[in-house]
Design a protein around this motif. Sequence first.
Motif, PDB file in Angstrom:
ATOM      1  N   ASP A  61       0.864  -1.186   0.000  1.00 23.44           N
ATOM      2  CA  ASP A  61       0.000   0.000   0.000  1.00 23.44           C
ATOM      3  C   ASP A  61       0.900   1.235   0.000  1.00 23.44           C
ATOM      4  O   ASP A  61       0.717   2.176   0.775  1.00 23.44           O
ATOM      5  CB  ASP A  61      -0.919  -0.047   1.229  1.00 23.44           C
ATOM      6  CG  ASP A  61      -1.899   1.125   1.260  1.00 23.44           C
ATOM      7  OD1 ASP A  61      -2.475   1.381   2.338  1.00 23.44           O
ATOM      8  OD2 ASP A  61      -2.074   1.794   0.209  1.00 23.44           O
ATOM      9  N   ARG A 205       1.392  12.715  12.097  1.00 26.35           N
ATOM     10  CA  ARG A 205       0.093  12.565  11.426  1.00 26.35           C
ATOM     11  C   ARG A 205      -0.278  11.126  11.651  1.00 26.35           C
ATOM     12  O   ARG A 205       0.475  10.232  11.273  1.00 26.35           O
ATOM     13  CB  ARG A 205       0.210  12.896   9.933  1.00 26.35           C
ATOM     14  CG  ARG A 205      -1.058  12.669   9.124  1.00 26.35           C
ATOM     15  CD  ARG A 205      -1.091  11.286   8.511  1.00 26.35           C
ATOM     16  NE  ARG A 205      -2.210  11.079   7.603  1.00 26.35           N
ATOM     17  CZ  ARG A 205      -2.487   9.939   6.998  1.00 26.35           C
ATOM     18  NH1 ARG A 205      -1.707   8.889   7.193  1.00 26.35           N
ATOM     19  NH2 ARG A 205      -3.528   9.816   6.197  1.00 26.35           N
ATOM     20  N   LEU A 233     -16.996   6.327   5.798  1.00 26.34           N
ATOM     21  CA  LEU A 233     -15.629   6.247   5.280  1.00 26.34           C
ATOM     22  C   LEU A 233     -15.595   6.620   3.806  1.00 26.34           C
ATOM     23  O   LEU A 233     -14.548   6.841   3.254  1.00 26.34           O
ATOM     24  CB  LEU A 233     -15.112   4.791   5.403  1.00 26.34           C
ATOM     25  CG  LEU A 233     -14.375   4.414   6.672  1.00 26.34           C
ATOM     26  CD1 LEU A 233     -14.120   2.931   6.663  1.00 26.34           C
ATOM     27  CD2 LEU A 233     -13.083   5.177   6.765  1.00 26.34           C
ATOM     28  N   LYS A 307     -17.203   5.688  -2.740  1.00 23.14           N
ATOM     29  CA  LYS A 307     -16.540   6.808  -3.418  1.00 23.14           C
ATOM     30  C   LYS A 307     -16.643   6.693  -4.925  1.00 23.14           C
ATOM     31  O   LYS A 307     -16.533   7.684  -5.644  1.00 23.14           O
ATOM     32  CB  LYS A 307     -15.079   6.884  -3.001  1.00 23.14           C
ATOM     33  CG  LYS A 307     -14.243   5.689  -3.427  1.00 23.14           C
ATOM     34  CD  LYS A 307     -12.806   5.806  -2.965  1.00 23.14           C
ATOM     35  CE  LYS A 307     -11.968   6.648  -3.886  1.00 23.14           C
ATOM     36  NZ  LYS A 307     -10.555   6.670  -3.499  1.00 23.14           N
TER      37      LYS A 307
HETATM   38  O1  TEU Z   1      -6.265   6.285   4.584  1.00 23.77           O
HETATM   39  C1  TEU Z   1      -7.395   5.735   5.230  1.00 23.77           C
HETATM   40  C2  TEU Z   1      -8.607   5.941   4.456  1.00 23.77           C
HETATM   41  O2  TEU Z   1      -9.683   6.014   5.006  1.00 23.77           O
HETATM   42  C3  TEU Z   1      -8.478   6.122   3.003  1.00 23.77           C
HETATM   43  O3  TEU Z   1      -7.771   5.003   2.455  1.00 23.77           O
HETATM   44  C4  TEU Z   1      -9.849   6.152   2.386  1.00 23.77           C
HETATM   45  O4  TEU Z   1     -10.507   4.965   2.710  1.00 23.77           O
HETATM   46  C5  TEU Z   1      -9.634   6.303   0.930  1.00 23.77           C
HETATM   47  O5  TEU Z   1      -8.792   7.406   0.782  1.00 23.77           O
HETATM   48  C6  TEU Z   1     -10.932   6.543   0.222  1.00 23.77           C
HETATM   49  O6  TEU Z   1     -10.596   6.674  -1.142  1.00 23.77           O
HETATM   50  C7  TEU Z   1      -5.033   6.034   5.255  1.00 23.77           C
HETATM   51  C8  TEU Z   1      -3.913   6.449   4.315  1.00 23.77           C
HETATM   52  O7  TEU Z   1      -4.009   7.847   4.058  1.00 23.77           O
HETATM   53  C9  TEU Z   1      -4.062   5.638   3.057  1.00 23.77           C
HETATM   54  O8  TEU Z   1      -3.113   6.055   2.074  1.00 23.77           O
HETATM   55  C10 TEU Z   1      -3.834   4.179   3.409  1.00 23.77           C
HETATM   56  O9  TEU Z   1      -4.068   3.401   2.251  1.00 23.77           O
HETATM   57  C11 TEU Z   1      -4.779   3.731   4.526  1.00 23.77           C
HETATM   58  O10 TEU Z   1      -4.903   4.654   5.587  1.00 23.77           O
HETATM   59  C12 TEU Z   1      -4.260   2.445   5.162  1.00 23.77           C
HETATM   60  O11 TEU Z   1      -3.061   2.752   5.842  1.00 23.77           O
END
Ligand code: TEU
Length: 572
Positions: A61, A205, A233, A307
């Motif tokens: 990821d 963060r 979400l 989304k």
């Molecule tokens: O994102 C969490 C999250 O809620 C997003 O993945 C959301 O579900 C997505 O943007 C909807 O399109 C964090 C990080 O920012 C993301 O890059 C990671 O993939 C995720 O957590 C898991 O660590």
Amino acid sequence: PRDPDWWKSAVVYQIYPRSFQDSDGDGIGDLRGIIERLDHLGELGVDVVWLSPIYPSPQADNGYDISDYEDVDPMFGSLADLHELIEGLHARGMKLVMDLVVNHTSDEHPWFRESRSSRDNPKRDWYWWRDPRPGHEPGTPGAEPSNWEASFSGPAWTFDEATGQYYLHLFSPAQPDLNWENPEVRAAVHAMMERWIERGVDGFRMDVINMISKDVAADGSLPDVPVSGGSALGDPSPHTVNGPRIHEFLHEMHERVLAGRRLLTVAEAPGATVTDARLYTDPARREVDMVFTFEHVNLDIAPGGSKWDLAPLRLTDLKANLSAWQEGLAEAGWNSLYWNNHDQPRIVSRWGSEGRHRVESAKSLATVLHLMRGTPYVYQGEEVGMTNAHFTQVGQYRDIESVNWAAEALERGIPEEMVVRSLAVKSRDNARTPVQWDASPQAGFTTGTPWLAVNPNHDTINAEAARRDPGSVFHHYRRLIELRHGLDVVVHGDYRLLLPDDEQVFAYVRAADGARLLVVANLSDEEAVVDLGPDGALLDGDLLLTTHPDAERGSGPEVRLAPWESRVHLTD
Ligand code: TEU
């Protein structure tokens, strides 16, 4: 009175290292590349860099699957490079905020390797292991311990043959969730954070930190949740956010690690409401300084969808939501302010007017965001007016969320052109194309082959051209940041929305100690004429910033705005 909290007048710049600047020609951005670009950040005037993960990771990821919390992945460089970056930032009066990803680790993290090795391993309980649902053949659909779904498609449980149990992963199977009910886990995370602070970092963060408290039943099971389709979400993965012990865990972290230090902490909080955010960010509760809300960036989702189910944004919905957060945190707590990050499509393509009014719309969207009350976050390339990728084939995407969803959607029979369209509008890869530094091949990002295609429009949209053009998006961001650094009313002023029902114009007034700042922006492709009523007098205030310096300006209460024209007036 100036707040002791320095981060209230700061602007944060997010770097997604993989796509920022490559220094060794492997097509992947790295730490030395960031060091080479520090002058760009200095000229922009930002105060803090939030660095997305650079830790050792199998990259399932793109680094949000960490296999060693205390080193640097060789693809990005070394700990020595990171120390040089920290020193380079501190030398320029800037700070570094690291990405803390502790809801889950990589499945290759030693902690998980040990945990999965046997049922009685001392680290077994550092993760969530549960038996198959009774009466079901293990490893078959329906045998998962609960109905939770993962954010990257499929169930949130994967069966482990070796020990005959399932383990929980709210994201990919390569991202097993840590069990925060276990005090050993919490202590290990606190110790790791302490060591990063000793290395000189200035804050964290916190990745999906409001998922770390799960809704555990008395018997230790994780009960089913109502399947709601699209959850808050913005994706169809029902599980718990803002769980029963979340405030306890964040307060404990504050007391054990963060208290008494002048750090910046921001909690990424999918599904958090402004009521939750008041609890997370009220300084008296000593949890975190601010949160990233998802409510505004989920406003263009079809009701009950994910989304990928596209809907047009209604400006009045956006104004109402942002204003609710401004008002909700006015007395206690603090807002983050963002349009973009590495997970969101680029704002000028999403809610601006990339084709007809790219520069003005980028400027006006930045103006309405940056002059609200809160800490603004600028995502790499946003300050140059970078756009979405405009990919036309599913095969061009790299992001696990996009690749998994596309495969599942096509499998379900969704027409390919609909899949291609949803990806083009919402894929996270839209934010991850390499930063466009100049008009040279590969936009000056790499001398090799970029891991993700450079946008061909870098021939005109690039940092070098922007820096040379006083009317560029870059200089508009630079002036907005100057206004925040120079005007107390921007940092501390209260917020009052004007014209709540107008579908073209976003206008508000900030006020503090007699100073009043009028922000008025036409966020539409058509001309707008609005009556500001008594607030029209504020149009006589000093014009601090505008997209249309040559526009004729009456003296209110009516104001006529060209498409995407915005103005900032100060009366003091
Ligand atoms: O994102 C969490 C999250 O809620 C997003 O993945 C959301 O579900 C997505 O943007 C909807 O399109 C964090 C990080 O920012 C993301 O890059 C990671 O993939 C995720 O957590 C898991 O660590």
